[in-house]
Design a protein around this motif. Structure first.
Motif, mmCIF file in Angstrom:
data_model
loop_
_atom_site.group_PDB
_atom_site.id
_atom_site.type_symbol
_atom_site.label_atom_id
_atom_site.label_comp_id
_atom_site.label_asym_id
_atom_site.label_seq_id
_atom_site.Cartn_x
_atom_site.Cartn_y
_atom_site.Cartn_z
ATOM 1 N N PRO A 13 0.790 -1.234 0.000
ATOM 2 C CA PRO A 13 0.000 0.000 0.000
ATOM 3 C C PRO A 13 0.819 1.280 0.000
ATOM 4 C CG PRO A 13 -0.872 -1.559 1.597
ATOM 5 C CD PRO A 13 0.437 -2.099 1.140
ATOM 6 N N LEU A 14 1.810 1.397 0.879
ATOM 7 C CA LEU A 14 2.533 2.651 1.031
ATOM 8 C C LEU A 14 4.030 2.457 0.866
ATOM 9 C CD1 LEU A 14 0.777 4.281 4.119
ATOM 10 C CD2 LEU A 14 0.654 5.068 1.757
ATOM 11 N N ARG A 16 7.878 3.735 1.725
ATOM 12 C CA ARG A 16 8.487 4.215 2.970
ATOM 13 C C ARG A 16 8.446 5.735 3.062
ATOM 14 N NH1 ARG A 16 14.485 2.216 3.899
ATOM 15 N NH2 ARG A 16 14.718 3.423 1.975
ATOM 16 N N SER A 17 8.690 6.405 1.944
ATOM 17 C CA SER A 17 8.719 7.868 1.957
ATOM 18 C C SER A 17 7.353 8.495 2.187
ATOM 19 C CB SER A 17 9.292 8.385 0.636
ATOM 20 O OG SER A 17 8.499 7.958 -0.463
ATOM 21 N N GLU A 18 6.286 7.729 1.983
ATOM 22 C CA GLU A 18 4.936 8.261 2.150
ATOM 23 C C GLU A 18 4.437 8.202 3.584
ATOM 24 O OE1 GLU A 18 2.248 7.411 -1.557
ATOM 25 O OE2 GLU A 18 3.205 5.538 -0.930
ATOM 26 N N LYS A 19 5.028 7.344 4.394
ATOM 27 C CA LYS A 19 4.457 7.078 5.707
ATOM 28 C C LYS A 19 4.469 8.288 6.627
ATOM 29 C CE LYS A 19 5.293 2.123 5.449
ATOM 30 N NZ LYS A 19 5.996 0.933 5.982
ATOM 31 N N ALA A 20 5.401 9.208 6.401
ATOM 32 C CA ALA A 20 5.424 10.424 7.216
ATOM 33 C C ALA A 20 4.134 11.211 7.070
ATOM 34 C CB ALA A 20 6.623 11.288 6.832
ATOM 35 N N TRP A 21 3.564 11.216 5.836
ATOM 36 C CA TRP A 21 2.340 11.988 5.605
ATOM 37 C C TRP A 21 1.156 11.420 6.388
ATOM 38 C CZ3 TRP A 21 2.868 16.631 3.873
ATOM 39 C CH2 TRP A 21 3.935 16.942 3.036
ATOM 40 N N VAL A 22 1.151 10.122 6.623
ATOM 41 C CA VAL A 22 0.100 9.524 7.444
ATOM 42 C C VAL A 22 0.176 10.080 8.861
ATOM 43 C CG1 VAL A 22 -0.859 7.358 8.320
ATOM 44 C CG2 VAL A 22 0.137 7.446 6.024
ATOM 45 N N ASN A 23 1.389 10.260 9.359
ATOM 46 C CA ASN A 23 1.558 10.835 10.702
ATOM 47 C C ASN A 23 1.169 12.304 10.746
ATOM 48 O OD1 ASN A 23 2.600 8.385 11.704
ATOM 49 N ND2 ASN A 23 4.670 8.911 11.027
ATOM 50 N N PHE A 24 1.396 13.018 9.624
ATOM 51 C CA PHE A 24 1.078 14.442 9.588
ATOM 52 C C PHE A 24 -0.417 14.701 9.366
ATOM 53 C CE2 PHE A 24 5.530 14.868 7.580
ATOM 54 C CZ PHE A 24 6.132 14.906 8.823
ATOM 55 N N GLN A 25 -1.132 13.724 8.800
ATOM 56 C CA GLN A 25 -2.507 13.950 8.346
ATOM 57 C C GLN A 25 -3.439 14.509 9.425
ATOM 58 O OE1 GLN A 25 -5.502 12.136 9.089
ATOM 59 N NE2 GLN A 25 -6.729 13.360 7.644
ATOM 60 N N PRO A 26 -3.492 13.950 10.642
ATOM 61 C CA PRO A 26 -4.419 14.505 11.641
ATOM 62 C C PRO A 26 -4.146 15.973 11.957
ATOM 63 C CG PRO A 26 -3.698 12.313 12.290
ATOM 64 C CD PRO A 26 -2.834 12.726 11.141
ATOM 65 N N ASP A 59 -6.581 5.824 -5.366
ATOM 66 C CA ASP A 59 -5.805 5.801 -4.127
ATOM 67 C C ASP A 59 -4.596 4.871 -4.203
ATOM 68 O OD1 ASP A 59 -7.469 3.580 -4.099
ATOM 69 O OD2 ASP A 59 -7.811 3.639 -1.935
ATOM 70 N N SER A 60 -4.338 4.295 -5.376
ATOM 71 C CA SER A 60 -3.088 3.554 -5.568
ATOM 72 C C SER A 60 -1.959 4.465 -6.025
ATOM 73 C CB SER A 60 -3.283 2.444 -6.611
ATOM 74 O OG SER A 60 -3.422 2.987 -7.918
ATOM 75 N N LEU A 61 -2.277 5.718 -6.368
ATOM 76 C CA LEU A 61 -1.271 6.630 -6.916
ATOM 77 C C LEU A 61 -0.410 7.197 -5.802
ATOM 78 C CD1 LEU A 61 -3.444 8.465 -9.582
ATOM 79 C CD2 LEU A 61 -1.886 6.531 -9.899
ATOM 80 N N ALA A 62 0.880 6.961 -5.907
ATOM 81 C CA ALA A 62 1.814 7.271 -4.830
ATOM 82 C C ALA A 62 2.634 8.516 -5.122
ATOM 83 C CB ALA A 62 2.746 6.077 -4.613
ATOM 84 N N VAL A 63 3.272 9.015 -4.094
ATOM 85 C CA VAL A 63 4.366 9.974 -4.236
ATOM 86 C C VAL A 63 5.618 9.297 -3.689
ATOM 87 C CG1 VAL A 63 2.917 12.030 -4.070
ATOM 88 C CG2 VAL A 63 3.887 11.032 -1.996
ATOM 89 N N TYR A 64 6.764 9.759 -4.115
ATOM 90 C CA TYR A 64 8.000 9.098 -3.707
ATOM 91 C C TYR A 64 8.904 10.060 -2.954
ATOM 92 C CZ TYR A 64 6.271 5.551 -6.852
ATOM 93 O OH TYR A 64 5.476 4.610 -7.453
ATOM 94 N N GLN A 65 8.293 10.937 -2.179
ATOM 95 C CA GLN A 65 9.057 11.870 -1.363
ATOM 96 C C GLN A 65 8.240 12.224 -0.138
ATOM 97 O OE1 GLN A 65 9.328 15.929 -2.881
ATOM 98 N NE2 GLN A 65 8.067 15.342 -4.637
ATOM 99 N N ASP A 66 8.919 12.644 0.899
ATOM 100 C CA ASP A 66 8.221 12.976 2.137
ATOM 101 C C ASP A 66 8.225 14.475 2.425
ATOM 102 O OD1 ASP A 66 10.852 13.406 2.781
ATOM 103 O OD2 ASP A 66 10.943 11.940 4.409
ATOM 104 N N GLY A 187 -8.131 20.764 -14.373
ATOM 105 C CA GLY A 187 -7.178 20.373 -13.348
ATOM 106 C C GLY A 187 -6.332 19.180 -13.741
ATOM 107 N N SER A 188 -5.426 18.807 -12.837
ATOM 108 C CA SER A 188 -4.556 17.665 -13.077
ATOM 109 C C SER A 188 -4.316 16.942 -11.763
ATOM 110 C CB SER A 188 -3.228 18.110 -13.693
ATOM 111 O OG SER A 188 -2.509 18.951 -12.792
ATOM 112 N N HIS A 189 -3.782 15.739 -11.859
ATOM 113 C CA HIS A 189 -3.509 14.946 -10.666
ATOM 114 C C HIS A 189 -2.053 15.109 -10.277
ATOM 115 C CE1 HIS A 189 -3.165 11.549 -7.916
ATOM 116 N NE2 HIS A 189 -4.491 11.504 -7.884
ATOM 117 N N PHE A 190 -1.804 15.299 -8.995
ATOM 118 C CA PHE A 190 -0.451 15.566 -8.516
ATOM 119 C C PHE A 190 0.515 14.441 -8.875
ATOM 120 C CE2 PHE A 190 2.819 15.567 -5.134
ATOM 121 C CZ PHE A 190 3.274 16.871 -5.252
ATOM 122 N N SER A 191 0.054 13.193 -8.773
ATOM 123 C CA SER A 191 0.933 12.059 -9.035
ATOM 124 C C SER A 191 1.083 11.760 -10.518
ATOM 125 C CB SER A 191 0.416 10.802 -8.319
ATOM 126 O OG SER A 191 0.491 10.961 -6.925
#
Length: 352
Positions: A13-14, A16-26, A59-66, A187-191
């Motif tokens: 699903p995620l 490694r570089s994306e996991k920080a955003w999960v912590n920042f989300q709330p 929701d499968s579209l990822a980013v590769y930076q934190d 518009g466009s999609h970020f990923s």
């Protein structure tokens, strides 16, 4: 996983570089900025629910930076971009200098506007909230006028930064963006910025010359340098891995980083001219900016004057004539004329 699940449903699903955003989300949500579902702590991948291929779902579209991610401002639904930087770092000091009322009031200020700076408590981080933009050189230029407008704005922006004794030091197409709101109204999609929603199909746009004004900006001041004593005597020692063509770069012999800025922008102009044969008349501007001897390079103001001088000699009808990227095939020309963009056909949007 159940053997009846389709191939690809087990995709991790995620990153490694994306996991920080999960912590920042709330925290970001509490400040009025909503991340895509992928970055919510309670996210359940859509493809596991529908027992389908992961790449059929947004929701499968990822980013590769934190450090950089898109978000939606909840008060008005506006798309923005968030960048995480050190609260007490050099980049923040330069950003604060560029967003003062006097700096923002200067029409030559082509640094990305900052809507808000959000400091995250009990961490060394802050988030810059910026307008949602896209790389400046796609969609393709329609005519010479569009090229001249874009390059003129960047030259003005470089002149502005240099007058504030700031050297950007990382001028390259990935750090040069445009406000897409008029050019890509859907518009466009970020990923996947060459799609509207993240799924392939027709990507349509307006010619820039028909929806003026289009604003262009410099972004990313992570390598930028401030010289309070002025740019004429500024000295720096550092090599840049991504710029092997700049002759004076050295980690042993000092050089003037403001001259490097001029070379970097000239190199970008060269690349544009290489991509569009019809822009060859503007080559002397880029050639002067990339002179081997830094002292022979013109100031941004002189480069802009040179660009305008060449432009003034070209008939208005020629400036507005359509131009094409090198080796553009008939298929792209037809689809752009008939459909208003290019069609990319891979996977459909799921219907279930």
């Amino acid at each position: 996983m159940d053997k009846s699940s389709p191939p690809g449903a087990e995709k991790s699903p995620l990153h490694r570089s994306e996991k920080a955003w999960v912590n920042f989300q709330p925290f970001l949500s509490s400040r009025g900025y909503e991340l895509r579902a992928r970055y919510h702590p309670d996210w359940i991948p859509s493809w596991t629910v529908h027992r389908s291929f992961y790449h059929e779902y947004e929701d499968s579209l990822a980013v590769y930076q934190d450090q950089v991610l898109d978000a939606t401002r909840t008060e008005d639904g506006k798309k923005v971009v968030l960048k995480r930087i050190e609260t007490d770092g050099d980049e923040m000091a330069i950003i604060k200098y560029l967003v003062t009322p006097s700096a923002r009031a200067d029409p030559r200020n082509r640094t990305i506007p900052i809507f808000e700076i959000i400091q995250m408590p009990h961490t060394p981080w802050s988030f810059l909230v910026m307008p949602y933009c896209r790389v400046f050189n796609y969609p393709p230029f329609h005519c010479r006028n569009e090229f001249v407008d874009a390059v003129s704005q960047f030259m003005e922006g470089l002149q502005f930064m240099h007058e504030l004794n700031i050297a950007h030091f990382d001028i390259a197409p990935q750090n040069m963006v445009m406000d897409e709101s008029r050019v890509v109204p859907n518009g466009s999609h970020f990923s996947k910025p060459r799609t509207h929603t993240g799924f392939h199909g027709l990507f349509a746009w307006n010619n820039r010359c028909t929806v003026l004004p289009v604003n262009y900006y410099f972004i990313d001041f992570g390598l930028s340098l401030y010289f309070p004593n002025g740019r004429d005597t500024a000295l720096h020692c550092e090599t840049l891995r991504t710029f092997p063509d700049i002759p004076e770069l050295s980690d042993k012999v000092s050089y003037n980083p403001f001259m490097v800025d001029i070379f970097q922008l000239g190199l970008t102009v060269h690349k544009l001219i290489d991509a569009y044969p019809a822009l060859e008349a503007f080559r002397p501007v880029a050639t002067d900016m990339t002179a081997t001897n830094p002292h022979e390079r013109p100031t941004p103001a002189n480069s802009l004057a040179h660009l305008r001088e060449i432009t003034a000699k070209i008939p208005a009808t020629t400036l507005s004539d359509q131009i094409w990227e090198k080796d553009t095939g008939l298929w792209k020309k037809v689809t752009r004329a008939v459909l208003g963009g290019y069609r990319y056909d891979y996977l459909p949007i799921p219907t279930n």
